[in-house]
Write a protein that holds these residues in place. Sequence first.
Motif, mmCIF file in Angstrom:
data_model
loop_
_atom_site.group_PDB
_atom_site.id
_atom_site.type_symbol
_atom_site.label_atom_id
_atom_site.label_comp_id
_atom_site.label_asym_id
_atom_site.label_seq_id
_atom_site.Cartn_x
_atom_site.Cartn_y
_atom_site.Cartn_z
ATOM 1 N N ALA A 94 0.816 -1.214 0.000
ATOM 2 C CA ALA A 94 0.000 0.000 0.000
ATOM 3 C C ALA A 94 0.850 1.265 0.000
ATOM 4 O O ALA A 94 0.534 2.231 -0.715
ATOM 5 N N GLU A 95 1.930 1.282 0.787
ATOM 6 C CA GLU A 95 2.794 2.468 0.839
ATOM 7 C C GLU A 95 3.431 2.716 -0.524
ATOM 8 O O GLU A 95 3.435 3.844 -1.032
ATOM 9 N N TYR A 96 3.946 1.673 -1.131
ATOM 10 C CA TYR A 96 4.575 1.790 -2.452
ATOM 11 C C TYR A 96 3.562 2.242 -3.501
ATOM 12 O O TYR A 96 3.892 3.021 -4.409
ATOM 13 N N LEU A 97 2.313 1.780 -3.371
ATOM 14 C CA LEU A 97 1.289 2.086 -4.369
ATOM 15 C C LEU A 97 0.833 3.540 -4.327
ATOM 16 O O LEU A 97 0.095 3.971 -5.220
ATOM 17 N N LYS A 98 1.280 4.309 -3.327
ATOM 18 C CA LYS A 98 0.953 5.737 -3.332
ATOM 19 C C LYS A 98 1.494 6.409 -4.594
ATOM 20 O O LYS A 98 0.919 7.379 -5.083
ATOM 21 N N GLY A 99 2.586 5.902 -5.117
ATOM 22 C CA GLY A 99 3.133 6.453 -6.353
ATOM 23 C C GLY A 99 2.249 6.215 -7.550
ATOM 24 O O GLY A 99 2.381 6.896 -8.574
ATOM 25 N N SER A 100 1.316 5.250 -7.434
ATOM 26 C CA SER A 100 0.426 4.957 -8.571
ATOM 27 C C SER A 100 -0.616 6.047 -8.791
ATOM 28 O O SER A 100 -1.346 6.007 -9.789
ATOM 29 N N LEU A 101 -0.692 7.017 -7.875
ATOM 30 C CA LEU A 101 -1.624 8.130 -8.035
ATOM 31 C C LEU A 101 -1.105 9.174 -9.012
ATOM 32 O O LEU A 101 -1.775 10.183 -9.265
ATOM 33 N N TYR A 102 0.074 8.935 -9.575
ATOM 34 C CA TYR A 102 0.695 9.898 -10.487
ATOM 35 C C TYR A 102 1.045 9.189 -11.791
ATOM 36 O O TYR A 102 1.319 7.992 -11.818
ATOM 37 N N TRP A 103 1.031 9.935 -12.876
ATOM 38 C CA TRP A 103 1.197 9.351 -14.200
ATOM 39 C C TRP A 103 2.501 8.558 -14.296
ATOM 40 O O TRP A 103 3.570 9.063 -13.959
ATOM 41 N N HIS A 104 2.405 7.326 -14.807
ATOM 42 C CA HIS A 104 3.588 6.485 -14.894
ATOM 43 C C HIS A 104 3.393 5.357 -15.904
ATOM 44 O O HIS A 104 2.276 5.063 -16.332
ATOM 45 N N ILE A 105 4.516 4.740 -16.260
ATOM 46 C CA ILE A 105 4.565 3.495 -17.023
ATOM 47 C C ILE A 105 5.132 2.434 -16.092
ATOM 48 O O ILE A 105 6.114 2.684 -15.389
ATOM 49 N N ASP A 106 4.553 1.262 -16.059
ATOM 50 C CA ASP A 106 5.078 0.189 -15.215
ATOM 51 C C ASP A 106 6.357 -0.388 -15.821
ATOM 52 O O ASP A 106 6.468 -0.536 -17.035
ATOM 53 N N GLY A 107 7.308 -0.707 -14.951
ATOM 54 C CA GLY A 107 8.480 -1.436 -15.398
ATOM 55 C C GLY A 107 9.611 -0.603 -15.947
ATOM 56 O O GLY A 107 10.468 -1.134 -16.669
ATOM 57 N N THR A 108 9.682 0.682 -15.607
ATOM 58 C CA THR A 108 10.776 1.505 -16.125
ATOM 59 C C THR A 108 12.123 1.152 -15.497
ATOM 60 O O THR A 108 13.158 1.633 -15.962
ATOM 61 N N MET A 109 12.118 0.315 -14.466
ATOM 62 C CA MET A 109 13.376 -0.157 -13.898
ATOM 63 C C MET A 109 13.853 -1.440 -14.568
ATOM 64 O O MET A 109 14.884 -1.991 -14.202
#
Length: 280
Positions: A94-109
Amino acid sequence: MATAIESRLGLRHEPIKPSIASRVLNPKEELLSGDLGPAIRELLEERGVLVFPEIGFDDAEQIAFTETLGKYAPEGKGDGPTKITLDAKESASAEYLKGSLYWHIDGTMNDVPILASLLSCKVPSPKGTGNTGFCNTYAAWDALPAERKAELSGLRAIHAVWPTLFYYEPEPPAAKIKGMASVGENELPLVWKHQSGRESLVIGCTTQRIIGKEPVESAIIIHGLREWATREEFSYSHEWSVGDLVMWDNTGTMHRAEAYDPTCGRMMHRTKLEGEEPFE
């Protein structure tokens, strides 16, 4: 606005917006048969986001449907779909998923990002909150003026997990920054030249800086492109109903969860398709 229902190889669908998203209208049994897999893949690449309204897959059916489209990529230790929620009582992430509230692409690492995500709604948040937003980074790139494309082509960016922290926690403790920075960084092209010949933008909240640019110019490029790509004509916000399944092309879209109360019970179940194409 009424839209015409189209059909290709038995797949019945209608556009939601001109530049992004289509609604798929086939019943569950046809989707699970596997016969429509190639047509769904083709439509996904073309439209970026596919909505299967109130299709009502259970977990086993969602996995089975995912496997008709490519190689299912299980997450974590379990074999089933991943719970997606900001409720810390329900998800260790849940803490990590706070970043999902902002525009992103999965897997950029990763060198090879996931091909697609499939998200099914088990418990929606109250109406007016908790939508999932999407934008078409193929269409956004295509619509840029030729001179701007010439300026951006060839640029490369550094991506990392730790920059996402500052979106939701502007004054984080140094230990938290250090912990997230331990994941490392990844250098990616700003413009992804796909094997298909198409091009899309690789941006989002993991983008830390543009290589070779001063900090201010770098920030202007990153955030200016985000503003451009998330304009109304390239974007779609999905309001969830129980049983909806939405899948999106992670190689040609950005996405974000829209704000909701973490204690409201909102619960999604996610499956993923393994990546097939490197960023380079």
